[in-house]
Each structure stands twice: as structure tokens, then as C-alpha cells.
Design an enzyme around this catalytic site. Structure first.
Site, PDB file in Angstrom:
ATOM      1  N   ASP C  16      83.937  66.124 -21.338  1.00 59.27           N
ATOM      2  CA  ASP C  16      84.228  65.861 -22.712  1.00 59.27           C
ATOM      3  C   ASP C  16      86.005  66.061 -22.930  1.00 59.27           C
ATOM      4  O   ASP C  16      86.821  64.983 -23.358  1.00 59.27           O
ATOM      5  CB  ASP C  16      83.728  66.097 -23.923  1.00 59.27           C
ATOM      6  CG  ASP C  16      82.291  65.917 -23.814  1.00 59.27           C
ATOM      7  OD1 ASP C  16      81.660  65.765 -23.067  1.00 59.27           O
ATOM      8  OD2 ASP C  16      81.498  66.213 -24.866  1.00 59.27           O
ATOM      9  N   ARG C  96      84.860  80.273 -33.701  1.00 61.95           N
ATOM     10  CA  ARG C  96      86.092  79.364 -33.948  1.00 61.95           C
ATOM     11  C   ARG C  96      87.418  79.682 -34.624  1.00 61.95           C
ATOM     12  O   ARG C  96      88.436  79.048 -34.159  1.00 61.95           O
ATOM     13  CB  ARG C  96      85.341  78.105 -34.898  1.00 61.95           C
ATOM     14  CG  ARG C  96      84.084  77.644 -34.278  1.00 61.95           C
ATOM     15  CD  ARG C  96      84.099  77.400 -32.782  1.00 61.95           C
ATOM     16  NE  ARG C  96      83.008  76.461 -32.363  1.00 61.95           N
ATOM     17  CZ  ARG C  96      82.855  76.329 -31.185  1.00 61.95           C
ATOM     18  NH1 ARG C  96      83.571  77.052 -30.107  1.00 61.95           N
ATOM     19  NH2 ARG C  96      81.815  75.482 -30.587  1.00 61.95           N
ATOM     20  N   ASP C 125      81.694  72.672 -36.530  1.00 64.09           N
ATOM     21  CA  ASP C 125      82.647  73.355 -35.778  1.00 64.09           C
ATOM     22  C   ASP C 125      83.835  72.720 -36.090  1.00 64.09           C
ATOM     23  O   ASP C 125      84.907  73.271 -35.975  1.00 64.09           O
ATOM     24  CB  ASP C 125      82.339  73.280 -34.204  1.00 64.09           C
ATOM     25  CG  ASP C 125      81.293  74.389 -33.556  1.00 64.09           C
ATOM     26  OD1 ASP C 125      81.204  75.261 -34.420  1.00 64.09           O
ATOM     27  OD2 ASP C 125      80.476  74.094 -32.781  1.00 64.09           O
ATOM     28  N   SER C 179      72.771  70.655 -26.061  1.00 59.30           N
ATOM     29  CA  SER C 179      74.260  70.613 -26.441  1.00 59.30           C
ATOM     30  C   SER C 179      74.450  72.230 -26.238  1.00 59.30           C
ATOM     31  O   SER C 179      73.737  72.862 -27.271  1.00 59.30           O
ATOM     32  CB  SER C 179      74.608  69.909 -27.637  1.00 59.30           C
ATOM     33  OG  SER C 179      75.632  70.489 -28.155  1.00 59.30           O
TER      34      SER C 179
END
Lengths: 402, 402, 402, 402
Positions: C16, C96, C125, C179
Site C-alpha cells: 500500500d 497514532r 486512524d 487487515s
């Protein structure tokens, strides 16, 4: 009953605490130290020492705590915009922890093993005094004569005084029919005709404020300068915390501002009627909210609003020296870094309104973003669509189900 | 852009929504249904129908929602003593859900697939309209022209109007420089000179209240009767909810009561200045707190106080039709069973005070317990010692550790 | 679209973000700086630099943030006993803000005007990255390719990669159908069969914990030492924060501890299924509550419990760098001074229990007071009567009314 | 001491309450009515009546309150996901109000003017009994012998029993060294070696659950069906509330589930160690959270989470019959309309996990929206940008200022 050697009495020089002074010695056979604090109640304290001496007291403390009171108790509380039950600015509540603190210190200093106070067994003040004292000295002995003796009326007190040779000054005008308490933040009235909540307070009861009808026909403006949430100047003149409050009491009192008349819920379980005059505090609260309105982040403001009732209740109930009050204070104080600027108030016949607020370096008010006119791209109105649609998503899914 | 067949437009008859009416047809090629609500804004609505007809509208709704507005929205909100950010009585916020509700109903009735409104992309009202609409019809299409078009100034709107043959009435006196909104609860002012938070509002801006200086020199008393937390009579005269509010607006407005001037935090992230007149609501809030003060249990009162800021925020942000608002309402309503009685208010030159409160059958004020005089055993003062000692225990153990 | 000169991309070396790297240059014509953080995800980062170089990147940052992550983010959060929706230990949420913080710092250092990330437009996120970035640099440009491009499937990504000469390592075993996200605190799984909340997670999905059935038949005890609310030693061995967490992950993982399988509410409005392994964190939470149980004042504990859901929600939603999170942290941290001592846990086949807790100097547990045996006067049972009677007073008055 | 005519004693048939029975007559000269409730404690109650008769009691009540207990007390509490201090499921707390309620009813029925209980002056139970009793009958007299007499040890009790001809059954095995309490929800242990919080509980103390090591090596799955937040069926079999709880106690107990070992904060101010077995309740809580996770709106869930600690504290402290508990219950119950569906749990050696949850008509889980795959337009990822940007606005303005 365990023996008491020496007790520190919170002593005002009046009838009640003079009788207590005598009664303590008679009942407990203990030595009595008197402690009288000037917390801005506006009474002459010169006569306290000779009175105590006349009653045979050897250790007499008369302390000026006015600056400490406003700086370390009133100011932190106002950072929280604290109001109890929507109306009461906690004028009596906030003074008790300081008095207990000093009383416990004097006990340590004079080797006393007890403290005594003149609060009744029905009120909040006994709780505030004693919770504070226990929190600061877990081994202190507390004597609350009103819960012990049978002198439960003014007549019996006077008889006891006469019998024991206690000289009582006749109050001018025969004294107030109300139970009153005063300090730099407020003066309170309870009892008498107020015990019926339908009966209005009498006009001549109020002492610190003129009736709104008697206030000047001209409004007055006053500018208050804030630093980190505290007022540091009035109309540009830099003042100490106590000076600020004293000044604002005079200004607001002259405009008839700061009276309230409420029925409140006491911690001991009953409702009681109280009338309060908090002229300076009323201005402080209004102005503090206004300076926060341009300098405080929205969610910080809302968090403060949600925490406030609990914070106010803690103070009302006497938990100033409790860890949960300290936790809340830490959160509140952490929010005040940018609460700097000037608020202009307008005072007129009993009411106060905000007419301007400004902060040179800390304003979050962004006219470019807020304007109804063309904002030159400062804000993209299209963002609102996504904002609304995602906030609505759960509501839409919820409705589909029904 | 998905196709729109028919849109229900919240239509006032003024410049903005007339332009939108035209623009919708031109841009979406859709039919437009107009909907105009009387929610007590005090404007003449007779001309709305001919105006809409002149613009070619076939389905025109003009509905009197005044009683529904006060009964089902304003009254439940006042049971909560709701105030946003310490000052704002939520006058605009509480009207939006009702308008959206009716708009969605009309869409269902007329087979429309969209609704449209004239709120801008910067304000709270778009959010309130759209969250309400999505919550009631998750498949409704919402059109918000201000977020789409480029007519982002009054000049461009006027040009568009002229170009498309929309007749615009010249407002007397050239119109207000403020962005205004009114309903039975309040009138609001934003924009213009208010965009600088240091600049005072202009004296001639206010419309519903006289300046306190111009109010009568004689105070007026008014008695409000409550049943289950709602006002059902004024000075003994039984009135419907809307009648109560309309009456109180007149009475309080004449005494200059209910003006506020604040900087508030919008849900979309910016601060904005607003001035509001809420004369009747100001009396309602004061009186509701007062009747609760004698009829509501202490902890019920405190729980309400702690929940209130969140409840007020939900309404401000547009979440009237959200499950969390309904949960809070259930809790609040559950507390109001005994909130019955009469409150006497005193109005004088901009301020309102409580002078009496009474409840024949529901008062929790027990003079026998509360009295400073001998209470004949209604309360045992000795109980207070154990109460304080056990409440202090954790504090004492905590101090010992230090 | 405003021009972008240089963007700092959060780069993992996988498909990705490799595609994003290429796409950024092609779409925005900007230079790309890559940033890869070691936050304990347990992956080899040696290959990241050559991969980035192979894609033509000149400025490559690979930073070891493991200690900072645990010390400044995980530990403060665990002081609050934070759990989202009763179950989730916030493993992804808490990482994060740190990544965004470092990304913004690198942008400043390298003169970049944008940052880019590989989070999708449906998840939390993106919100956490971007709120953090905006809070630290209000002028930063954020690029979220998943919200912009049309490469919305794995096939399209692979095609794009091939087309643009991006070499993609074949994952052993064909890659996970889930995921996943990992850091020192946890590993998460979403998607695949989990998208049906009735379908159980597959046994071979879990990576950090053995199945409880495969855990040792012997229970293991572990001692955790706390200082001011933070774990500083495991079984008596002093460790850094990251070392503590890594050690506890191994120990607890071997006993099958720390799996959860939940449906959670995302900030963007939908519900989603997630499975999480948080072995070390599960021990930390259990032990922290236990050490607080003997060292924390009751009301401090209860205040923390009431604030916790809001604190957890703030972290979940991405508001680490918001003033309201900092206010709550100030309150929480103020409570931890005395949270010192040792907790003994017992681990057995998927569950953890507390078997002992001790604090040499800070325990509030007073056996002399608590004992069922004769307490030699440490507590006067008669105090309870007054305590109960005054707490009951309002309830009695309330009942009398009915 | 005011005279007592007749007292209703909560009577178990054991040593303590048998002594109290005698002591009441001797001390107060009053008649004694005994009341024994079956609330699922699992003890044989057949012998209670003859024992009471042997002690001369004329009015003897033995009532089966099991269904009422679970239906009207346990179930409403579990709707709130109530946990006290992060661990305790309130097993003892929730039973006390029911016992007090029935005791007050029997007093009314038999013309008694007092109630008496065998709880000590140090614990929470005295508070729960008495607050409940006062809330239901403000004029009831409460007698708590443990706070009055000097029989403060087992030896003195036995001596008194012998002296007054009270026959005491020898407990098998010499009786438990713990103070225990049981009802359909749990069994509790206090005292003995537990008074040192570092000492582990003894293996043979636990009575309702097997040690996890002795649990089956095969996991078991169980399906729980919910209607409006309450469990109505187990593995598809429809059961009454009490039957549900009894069944779940057996199932979970066999898998060693539901033990906790904590130090808790008592309302009377001290910390105390308690061990509890709540096998069925542990399943109920886990499953209720799981069914809510797919059927409850996000903000309703979060509001419940924020209110829960306060609700749990109210129950722990004895305020079941207080208006603030009723307000919270109204809010909680209002959230449960759609909490319908099935949860599948997996039980294995001391732990319980959720493996599936489903709701035919009330699920808010929308796979089409949540999917990581192409969602065919169910969610527009571009909406997220505006959502984030407006949520970030205040943070950006805040940072600019710094």
C-alpha cells in the site's frame, strides 16, 4: 470522654464563643487558646485580644489572613466558575477550610490536642471545619459544644454568661434577627422570617449592597484584567487579590449587585433558606466566563462546565482538602494558561452585563473565520457536508432499524 | 450529482430563500414545495403564500407550530434548566429540530425526495436541520445551497434576484445590519459590528426588550404556577404553553430583562459573537430553579446539574432526535413528578429575582427541621458527629500515610 | 488543488504505502520523504531503507520510538485504567499520535509542506493521524490517498504496482486475509470473515498469544512493582517502560492471555468488528487497578472511574493532543503520587487474577480498622448511626411527602 | 430510649440472629416478628420456622423472593452493566434493598414499629438496610444490636446463647473462618486470612466454582437470548429470570468462572478485602455488553458507560430507593428497547469470551458500510475529510495561538 489538655477555639469575641470559652474550661478542665482570623469580614478585631484576656486566656492569636484567603482559596475556586445549585457562590463554604487549617497549625504550635468551634449541629459549617481539620491532622480532637451542651437558645446562653461573669456588649439596635456570616467574598443571612420560603427578605436586612432602586441612575463600566484566569487589575490599576475583591465589593455594592435569595440543600440532609450578598464575586464570575469565552478551547470549556457542579459540591460539603478536589483543581488550573485579557463590564441597578472582551495574545476568536462576509478561504463551507454526514451516520442507521 | 425530483424548501419569503427557490429549480430541475412555519417569530405570514405563488410554487405549506414548539420542545428543555456555556438559553437551537421534523413530514406527504434550507456552511443551523432530518428519514436528500453556490454576498444575491425576476421587498429603514433569527423563545443577532468582541452592541439593535434604563421605575411581581416542572399559569391565570411564553416575553421585555451578549463556541469549530433576547425564558429558568429548590430532592437536583451541560450541548449541536438526548430526557422527566407549586418573581430594570416559592403538597422544605430555634427533637444534632467522623475516615487515613 | 512541494509519507515498505509513494509523485509532482517508526510492531525494518531507495527516495527516516511510545503514551494512558466501550485497551489508538507527531517534526526538519498516510477513509486512524497533525502544525497539508484515488481494491493496487515497476515481496503463506496493525501494546485484526459478527474468529488468526488450551497446565505468578502508577520492575527486575511491556507480552502471551473479540463503534459513525491481542496490557490494567485498590483514596478512585470513559473516548477518537485530554491527564496524574507497591498476578490458561497486593509506605488498607475482630477502638461503631441517619434524612422527608 | 412495641427481625436461624432475637426481647421488652427470605442463597429454610417457634416467636415469615429478586433488582442492574470499582458485580449490595422492603411491609402488616438486623456497625450492609427502610417508611425505628451491645466477639455470643437457652447447631467442620453472604447472584467471603491483602485466598474457601484447574478440558459454548436488555432464554430454552441465573451459575461454576479477589472501598470510609463468586453474573455482564455492541447506538453506549460508575456507587452505598437511582434507571431503561438478540459465549477454565452476537431485527452493524471491500457507495470516503477538518478547526486555532 477522653481527657483534653488544651483546645484552640475559633473565637469571635461575641456571645456564643465567649460562652464556649468558659464552658470548655468548666467542662473539659482544659486550657483554651483563642484564634481569631481577619478574612475580610469587615469587623473591628482590636477588641478581641482584651476580651480574651479578660476571660483569662493566655495564648491569643489574631491573624490577618485576608490575602491568603483570596489568593489561595477564592481565586482557585473562581477559576472553576463554581456555583452551587445554580445560584450560590459558596461564600461561606470557601472560608471554612482556611480557618480550620490555621487552627490546626496553631494547635501544633501551642501543643494543643483539640480544636473547638461554635458551629451548630444542624449546619454545613461544622462539617467543613471538621473535615478540614481531620484531613490536616487525623489525630486532632474536635469539640463542638453546640452538639454537646443544652444551651440551645439565646436565653440560656445569656443566663450562662451572666452566671459566669462574661461581659456581653449590647449590639447597637438590639442585634440582627438573622444568623449572619461574613468574609471578603460575601455576607450571609439565615433564620428569622427567612424560615418561611414564601416570605420575602426584609429590605433592611441587606448590608453590603444598596437596593437596586437606590443605585445610581447612571450605569458604570469597569475593566477587569486577567492573567492565567485570575484578576490582577481593576480599571488598569494593578492590585493584590484581596484588594481586587475589596474594590469590586465596593463598586458592585454601590450598584445593588450580588444579592441572591435561595433555598439550598445542606449536606446534613435538610433544605434551608439563605440570602447572600456577593457583590464582587458576582462581577468576578461574569467576567471570568467572558474572558474564557474568547481564550478557552471549546472542549476545555465544556469539560469545565461538566466538572463544575461536582467541584462546587465538594467545596460546599467541606472537601477542600480532599484528593478529589485536588484532582479537579489540577484539571482546572491546567486549562487557565491562556486565560489572559481584559473584560469590560457594565453595572446598572442590580445587574451586570458584559460589553467587551479582548485578549492581545490569547484570543481564539478569529474574525476571518467567523465572519458572515467573504472569508477569503479561511473556512471551506464544503467541509461542513462531510462533517454533518458522518455525524449523522449512526442516527441514519438507527432510524433504518425502526 | 444524483437527480432530485422534488424538494421541500424551508421558505421565509425573504431574499435568501426566494433566490434559493429559483436556484433549486434551475440547478436541479426539480419541483419545489415551500414550507413556512409560524413558531412565534412575530412576523406576518400572510404574504408568504402569494409570494410563493408568484414564484410558481404549487404546493405551499404555512403551518402554525407555536403550541407544538413550546409544549414539545421548549418546555422539556426548560425542565433540564438547560444553558449552553453558562449563558445561552438555546433559543435558536431548540427550534431547528421542529422545523426539520415538519419538513420531513411534508416530504413524505408530497412525495418529495429532498429538503432544502437557507442556512450557511459556517453555522450551527445547517447541522441542526440536517442531523434532525437524517435522524427522521435516513434516505432524505439534503440540499444546502449556501455550501454549493457562489452567491456568497448580498450583492450577488440581489443580482441573481433581479436577473431572475424575483421581487424583493425593500425592508423599512434599509434592513438590519445583523443576521437575525426569532421564534417564541428568543431573537438573536450576529454579524456586523458584533464581529469584534470588544465592540459593544448598538443600543438600537435590541427589539424585544426595552433598555433597562427605560424600564419602569416600579418593580413588578409576577407569580408562576408549575405542574410537573412546567408553567401552567401566570398570575393565577391558566394558559397554554405558547400563551405562557408569549405573556412572559411581554412582561419581561417591558422590564428590560433577558439580554445577553456572548462569544460562543460553534459545533463547526469556531467562536462567534451573538446577542440574544430571551425575556420570557429568563423568567422561566429562574422560576423553575426556584420551584425545584423546594420540591426536588438534593441528589436529584445535583444529578440534573451534572447532566445539564451535556444535555444543553446535545441540543446546541443538533442532537434533539438522538437516543442519548432521549435517555437524558427520560431521567430529567422522571425527576419532575413533584415539581409543583408557585414562584413569585420580582422584575426591575433588567434583572429578575425570586422573592417567594411555595408548594402546597410537594415541598421538601421542613421548617421544623431547618429552624435555628428549638426543633423539638425533629433533628438530633448528635447524629452529625458520626456523620462527620465516618465521612472523615478516609481523609484521616490518607493524611496518616503522608 | 494547491501545489505540494514535498510530502512526508508514513511508509511501511509494504504494497500500500509503496504504491502511495509512487502515486504521490505522479499525482502531486512532489518530492517524497519516507518515515518509518519502530514502535514495537515486531517487524524487521532493515529492508525499509533499501526499498525506499529503490523507489528513488532521497530522504529516508527510520526511527526507533519504542521507549518514547511506551513511556510517554502507553504509560500515561494506563494510569487512567482506560478501556473503550468496556473492552478495548486502545492499542492502535494510542500509537497514532506519536507517529503523527514525528511526521510533523520531520516535515519541519526537511522543509516539507505536507504529510501523507495510508489509512482509509472509513476508519478511525485517518482521524487520529490528522487531528494530531493539525493540532501540532495547523498549516500542514494532509494527503490521504485512499480518500482520493480509485485504487479501491487489492487487484487495482497490484496492477498499479506492476505498471509502475514497484517490486512487491510475496508474503509467506500468501499473506493474511485480515487487515492487521501491531505495536508494542497490541496487534489487531479486522476484515475477512470477521465482517460477520456471528462468525467466530479463526483459530490460526491469532499471532501473539497461544490458545488457552495450549497454555501451560501450571499457573505462573508474576510480581509487578509500581512507582507513581507506572510499572518499574517485573519479578523484582528493574526495566525500562518498553522492556516491561515486551516482557509482559511474552509472559502473558505464553498463557493465552489478552485476546478480545468485539464490535466497536468507530468515530466515523459505523460499527465494526475487531479482534485484538493485548497480552502485556491486560496484565498492566489488572495490576494497576489492584495497586490502586490499596493506595488510592476512595473518592479519587471513583472520580477516575467516572472520568475514564470520556478519557478513553478522547484517545479512541484521536484527541491526544487536545486541551481536554491534557486537563484529564493532569487530574489523573495528580492522583498517582502514592500509587506505589507490588502486585502479584496469577496467569492460567487465558485468565489473569490478582492474588496479592502490598505497599510498604502508601497503603491505605488499615487492618486495625477493617477487622471483623475487636478493633481496640480504632473505629466507633456508634458513629455509623449518625452517618446513616443524616444520609437518610432527605429520603425520609421525600417519602413523607408521598 | 423510646419504647419499642414490636420489631421485625431479619432472621437467618443462625447464632447471631438467634441471640439478637432473645436480646431484643430482653433489652426492649418488645415482641419480635421474624422474617426470613429465600433470595437464592441455597440454604435449607425448613428449619427456620421451628427454630423461631422454639424461641417463642408467634409471627414468623418465610418468603420466597427469588423471582422478585432477580426480576426487579438483578436484571435492572445488569441493564446498566454495573461494576463497582472496576471489579465488583454488587452481589451483596443488590439484595439488601429487597430485604428491607419486605421487612418494612411486614412491619406495616403486623403493626410493628421497628425493624432489626444483624449487620455490624463497620460494614456497608447496615447502611443499605437502613437507607432502604427509611426511604420506604420514614417513621420506622431501626435497631442494630451490633452497634449497641457489647457482645463483640464469637465467645461472648456463645456465652449469651448458653446463658439464655438458645440452642445452636454445630456447623459441620466447625464452620467457616470467613464472614459469608450468599444470594442468587453471588457468594462473598471476608475476614480471616483475607484481612491481609498480600495473603492469597485459600483454595478451599470457594464454594460455587471449581478451581479453573479442575474445570473441564473441553470448552463449552452457551447461547443467551436477550429481549429489551434482559436474558429470556439459555441455549434456546425460555426461562424465568431466577431460572436463568440459577442455570448460569451452574454452567459457569463448573468452568471455574466468576471468582474475584479485591480490596474495595466501603461507604463507611475504610478499605476491606473481599472475595466473591458470581459465576452467572459474570456471563450475564459479558453477554449484555456484547448484545449492546451490535444493537445500541454509539452515544447511548457511551452515555451509559459514563453514568455507570455513579449508578454502581449508588447501589453499593445503599441508595436503591433514592430518586437519583430512579432517574438513572429511567435513562438506562430508555436505551434498552432495541437490545434484542443472541450472544454466544465460550467458557473455558476460568474465563469467558464472546464468539458471536446476532440480532435479527435490531442490529446496527451494517456490513455493507463497514466492509474493507468495495462498499458500492454505502459510505462516501470523501465525507471523512470535512469531518476531520471541522473537528480539527479548534485545535488548529489553538495551536496558532501558541
Amino acid at each position: 470522654m477522653a481527657e483534653v489538655k488544651k483546645a484552640v477555639l475559633a473565637y469571635s469575641g461575641g456571645l456564643d464563643t465567649s460562652v464556649i470559652l468558659k464552658w470548655l474550661g468548666d467542662t473539659y478542665g482544659c486550657e483554651v487558646v483563642t484564634f481569631t482570623a481577619d478574612i475580610g469580614q469587615g469587623e473591628e478585631l482590636d477588641s478581641v485580644r482584651p476580651k480574651a484576656q479578660a476571660l483569662g486566656v493566655k495564648e491569643i492569636f489574631v491573624d490577618d489572613l485576608r490575602e491568603e484567603f483570596v489568593r489561595d482559596f477564592v481565586y482557585p475556586m473562581f477559576r472553576a466558575n463554581a456555583i452551587y445549585e445554580g445560584e450560590y457562590l459558596l461564600g461561606t463554604s470557601i472560608a471554612r477550610p482556611l480557618i480550620a487549617k490555621r487552627q490546626v497549625e496553631i494547635a501544633a504550635q501551642t501543643g494543643a490536642d483539640a480544636i473547638a468551634h461554635g458551629a451548630t449541629g444542624k449546619g454545613n459549617d461544622q462539617v467543613r471545619f471538621e473535615l478540614s481539620a481531620y484531613a490536616l491532622n487525623p489525630d486532632i480532637r474536635v469539640i463542638a459544644p453546640w452538639r454537646e451542651w443544652d444551651l440551645n437558645s439565646r436565653e440560656k446562653l445569656l443566663a450562662y454568661a451572666e452566671q459566669h461573669g462574661i461581659e456581653i456588649e449590647k449590639k447597637k439596635g438590639g442585634g440582627s434577627p438573622y444568623s449572619m456570616d461574613a468574609n471578603a467574598l460575601h455576607i450571609s443571612y439565615e433564620g428569622g422570617v427567612l424560615e418561611d420560603p414564601w416570605t420575602p427578605a426584609e429590605d433592611d436586612m441587606w448590608r453590603w449592597t444598596v437596593p437596586p432602586e437606590a443605585a445610581p441612575d447612571q450605569a458604570q463600566e469597569v475593566d477587569l484584567t486577567f492573567e492565567r484566569g485570575d484578576i490582577v487589575a481593576v480599571d488598569g490599576e494593578r492590585l493584590t487579590p484581596y484588594e481586587v475583591l475589596a474594590r469590586l465589593n465596593r463598586i458592585a455594592g454601590a450598584h445593588g449587585i450580588g444579592r441572591i435569595d435561595i433555598v439550598e440543600n445542606r449536606y446534613v440532609g435538610m433544605k434551608s433558606r439563605g440570602c447572600y450578598e456577593t457583590p464582587g464575586g458576582t462581577l468576578m464570575l461574569k467576567a471570568h466566563r467572558a474572558i474564557e469565552s474568547i481564550t478557552l478551547d471549546r472542549e476545555a470549556c465544556h469539560l469545565k462546565d461538566e466538572l463544575m457542579p461536582r467541584y462546587a459540591k465538594l467545596i460546599y460539603n467541606g472537601y477542600w482538602f480532599a484528593p478529589e478536589r485536588e484532582m479537579l483543581q489540577a484539571a482546572i488550573d491546567a486549562s487557565q494558561t491562556h486565560v489572559n485579557g481584559v473584560v469590560r463590564l457594565r453595572l446598572y441597578k442590580g445587574s451586570v452585563s458584559v460589553v467587551g472582551r479582548d485578549s492581545a495574545n490569547d484570543s481564539l476568536f478569529d474574525a476571518a473565520v467567523a465572519t458572515f462576509e467573504d472569508d477569503a478561504g479561511a473556512y471551506d463551507q464544503k467541509d461542513a457536508e462531510g462533517f454533518i454526514r458522518l455525524n449523522a451516520l449512526r442516527l441514519r442507521l438507527g432510524r433504518r432499524r425502526r
